[in-house]
Design an enzyme around this catalytic site. Structure first.
Site, PDB file in Angstrom:
ATOM      1  N   ASP A   1       8.335   3.807   4.804  1.00 53.87           N
ATOM      2  CA  ASP A   1       8.363   5.054   5.112  1.00 53.87           C
ATOM      3  C   ASP A   1       9.899   5.436   5.540  1.00 53.87           C
ATOM      4  O   ASP A   1      10.341   6.520   5.325  1.00 53.87           O
ATOM      5  CB  ASP A   1       7.595   5.735   6.277  1.00 53.87           C
ATOM      6  CG  ASP A   1       5.982   5.383   5.658  1.00 53.87           C
ATOM      7  OD1 ASP A   1       5.674   5.857   4.893  1.00 53.87           O
ATOM      8  OD2 ASP A   1       5.281   4.614   6.416  1.00 53.87           O
TER       9      ASP A   1
ATOM     10  N   LYS B   1      14.144   7.460   1.771  1.00 50.94           N
ATOM     11  CA  LYS B   1      13.895   6.765   2.721  1.00 50.94           C
ATOM     12  C   LYS B   1      14.766   5.884   3.517  1.00 50.94           C
ATOM     13  O   LYS B   1      14.569   5.378   4.461  1.00 50.94           O
ATOM     14  CB  LYS B   1      12.762   5.949   2.447  1.00 50.94           C
ATOM     15  CG  LYS B   1      11.611   6.484   1.581  1.00 50.94           C
ATOM     16  CD  LYS B   1      10.810   7.478   2.158  1.00 50.94           C
ATOM     17  CE  LYS B   1       9.833   8.222   1.461  1.00 50.94           C
ATOM     18  NZ  LYS B   1       8.485   7.370   1.099  1.00 50.94           N
TER      19      LYS B   1
ATOM     20  N   GLY C   1       2.551   4.750   7.261  1.00 55.49           N
ATOM     21  CA  GLY C   1       2.000   6.122   6.753  1.00 55.49           C
ATOM     22  C   GLY C   1       0.794   6.004   6.078  1.00 55.49           C
ATOM     23  O   GLY C   1       0.025   7.166   6.128  1.00 55.49           O
TER      24      GLY C   1
ATOM     25  N   THR D   1       0.883  -1.168  -0.098  1.00 47.42           N
ATOM     26  CA  THR D   1       0.154  -0.051   0.006  1.00 47.42           C
ATOM     27  C   THR D   1       0.744   1.093  -0.001  1.00 47.42           C
ATOM     28  O   THR D   1       1.759   1.184   0.625  1.00 47.42           O
ATOM     29  CB  THR D   1      -0.861  -0.145   1.301  1.00 47.42           C
ATOM     30  OG1 THR D   1      -1.786  -1.087   1.157  1.00 47.42           O
ATOM     31  CG2 THR D   1      -1.622   1.402   1.341  1.00 47.42           C
ATOM     32  N   GLY D   2       0.392   2.478  -0.626  1.00 47.05           N
ATOM     33  CA  GLY D   2       1.053   3.408  -0.640  1.00 47.05           C
ATOM     34  C   GLY D   2       1.617   3.927  -2.189  1.00 47.05           C
ATOM     35  O   GLY D   2       1.170   3.459  -3.199  1.00 47.05           O
ATOM     36  N   SER D   3       2.172   5.019  -2.285  1.00 47.31           N
ATOM     37  CA  SER D   3       2.381   5.589  -3.570  1.00 47.31           C
ATOM     38  C   SER D   3       3.438   4.849  -4.394  1.00 47.31           C
ATOM     39  O   SER D   3       3.253   4.508  -5.642  1.00 47.31           O
ATOM     40  CB  SER D   3       2.785   7.167  -3.262  1.00 47.31           C
ATOM     41  OG  SER D   3       4.081   7.219  -2.684  1.00 47.31           O
ATOM     42  N   THR D   4       4.212   4.332  -3.630  1.00 49.15           N
ATOM     43  CA  THR D   4       5.375   3.522  -4.464  1.00 49.15           C
ATOM     44  C   THR D   4       4.675   2.109  -4.796  1.00 49.15           C
ATOM     45  O   THR D   4       4.958   1.848  -5.834  1.00 49.15           O
ATOM     46  CB  THR D   4       6.654   3.345  -3.617  1.00 49.15           C
ATOM     47  OG1 THR D   4       7.126   4.463  -3.232  1.00 49.15           O
ATOM     48  CG2 THR D   4       7.854   2.758  -4.472  1.00 49.15           C
TER      49      THR D   4
ATOM     50  N   LYS E   1       6.680   1.461   8.670  1.00 56.33           N
ATOM     51  CA  LYS E   1       5.857   1.485   7.695  1.00 56.33           C
ATOM     52  C   LYS E   1       4.612   1.910   8.479  1.00 56.33           C
ATOM     53  O   LYS E   1       4.334   1.934   9.733  1.00 56.33           O
ATOM     54  CB  LYS E   1       5.473   0.143   7.167  1.00 56.33           C
ATOM     55  CG  LYS E   1       6.738  -0.191   6.220  1.00 56.33           C
ATOM     56  CD  LYS E   1       6.716  -1.558   5.615  1.00 56.33           C
ATOM     57  CE  LYS E   1       5.137  -2.010   5.024  1.00 56.33           C
ATOM     58  NZ  LYS E   1       4.832  -0.749   3.998  1.00 56.33           N
TER      59      LYS E   1
ATOM     60  N   GLU F   1      -0.498  -5.070   6.274  1.00 59.34           N
ATOM     61  CA  GLU F   1       0.836  -5.145   5.658  1.00 59.34           C
ATOM     62  C   GLU F   1       1.803  -6.013   6.220  1.00 59.34           C
ATOM     63  O   GLU F   1       2.536  -6.816   5.708  1.00 59.34           O
ATOM     64  CB  GLU F   1       1.280  -3.679   5.392  1.00 59.34           C
ATOM     65  CG  GLU F   1       0.920  -2.851   4.596  1.00 59.34           C
ATOM     66  CD  GLU F   1       1.649  -1.510   4.571  1.00 59.34           C
ATOM     67  OE1 GLU F   1       1.598  -0.776   3.530  1.00 59.34           O
ATOM     68  OE2 GLU F   1       2.030  -0.763   5.601  1.00 59.34           O
TER      69      GLU F   1
END
EC number: 5.3.1.6
Length: 236
Positions: free
Chosen positions: A86, A123, A98, A28-31, A96, A105
């Site tokens: 993160d 990071k 964020g 999950t997240g932008s990356t 992690k 996760e």
């Protein structure tokens, strides 16, 4: 080179790790979102994988890309998880959460034979803690739990403040599991293992964002002029 470009570069390096027939944890997240788009292209080109998403947002993104999905009830053991972080230190210890998906996760990562982190090189840190450490807590007794968390933080040799996370509307944030998140703004965590153990001893703590001994490698993308230079911590 922009941050989205670096995230895509890290995701591109991870794509060859995904083999036909794999059971894949998807972060999950932008990356992770950049990875999902690239994975969708591979799936549409004929790659056969089954993904287990770590959040409702990831599930929706995977469905949009046509990636076949399952749950850990269907696939209790996974081959590989690809996820962002993160913060990551030189020992592959992570912060992690964020994106408020730390519980799922961590469950998915631990169910995997391997976990590979993808991130931009900003990071990569010498000492964890500049990024606020998320702690997922049960709503019942949250005031008492918060005080106990703060005491555990002090015993672990950390200082800072504890703030309940809110969503974009200003309302207290709830995770996909219906829990609250306390963000520990500590600056630095001198002994992540001690803090992890202390947090786990607090009734009401559901999960925390320290991922210790879980990641096998980290793919980090840094800008060098107009190009992205990708490096690897650990072994892919």
């Amino acid at each position: 080179m922009s941050a989205p470009d670096l995230k895509r570069a890290a995701a591109e390096r991870a794509i060859p790790l995904v083999e036909d027939g794999m059971r894949l944890g998807i972060g999950t997240g932008s990356t992770a979102a950049a990875f999902i788009k690239l994975l969708g292209e591979r799936v549409r080109a004929g790659l056969k994988v089954t993904g287990v998403p770590t959040s409702e947002a990831t599930r929706i993104a995977c469905e949009r890309e046509g990636i076949p999905l399952a749950t850990l009830e269907d696939l209790p053991e996974l081959d590989l998880t690809i996820d962002g972080a993160d913060e990551v230190d030189g020992s592959l210890r992570l912060i992690k959460g964020g994106g408020a998906a730390l519980l799922r996760e961590k469950i998915v990562a631990v169910a995997s034979r391997r976990m590979v982190v993808i991130a931009d090189a900003s990071k990569h840190v010498e000492t964890l803690g500049a990024f606020p450490l998320p702690v997922e807590v049960n709503l019942f007794g949250i005031g008492a739990t918060t005080r106990a968390v703060e005491a555990a933080v002090a015993r672990a040799g950390c200082t800072g403040e504890t703030v309940r996370r809110h969503d974009a509307s200003g309302a207290p944030l709830l995770t996909d599991g219906g829990h609250a998140i306390l963000d520990l703004r500590l600056g630095r965590i001198p002994d992540p293992e001690a803090l992890s153990a202390g947090l786990w001893a607090v009734p009401g703590v559901v999960e925390h964002g320290l991922f210790l001994g879980i990641a096998d490698a980290a793919i980090l993308a840094a800008a060098e002029g107009d190009a992205a230079v990708v490096s690897v911590l650990g072994r892919l």
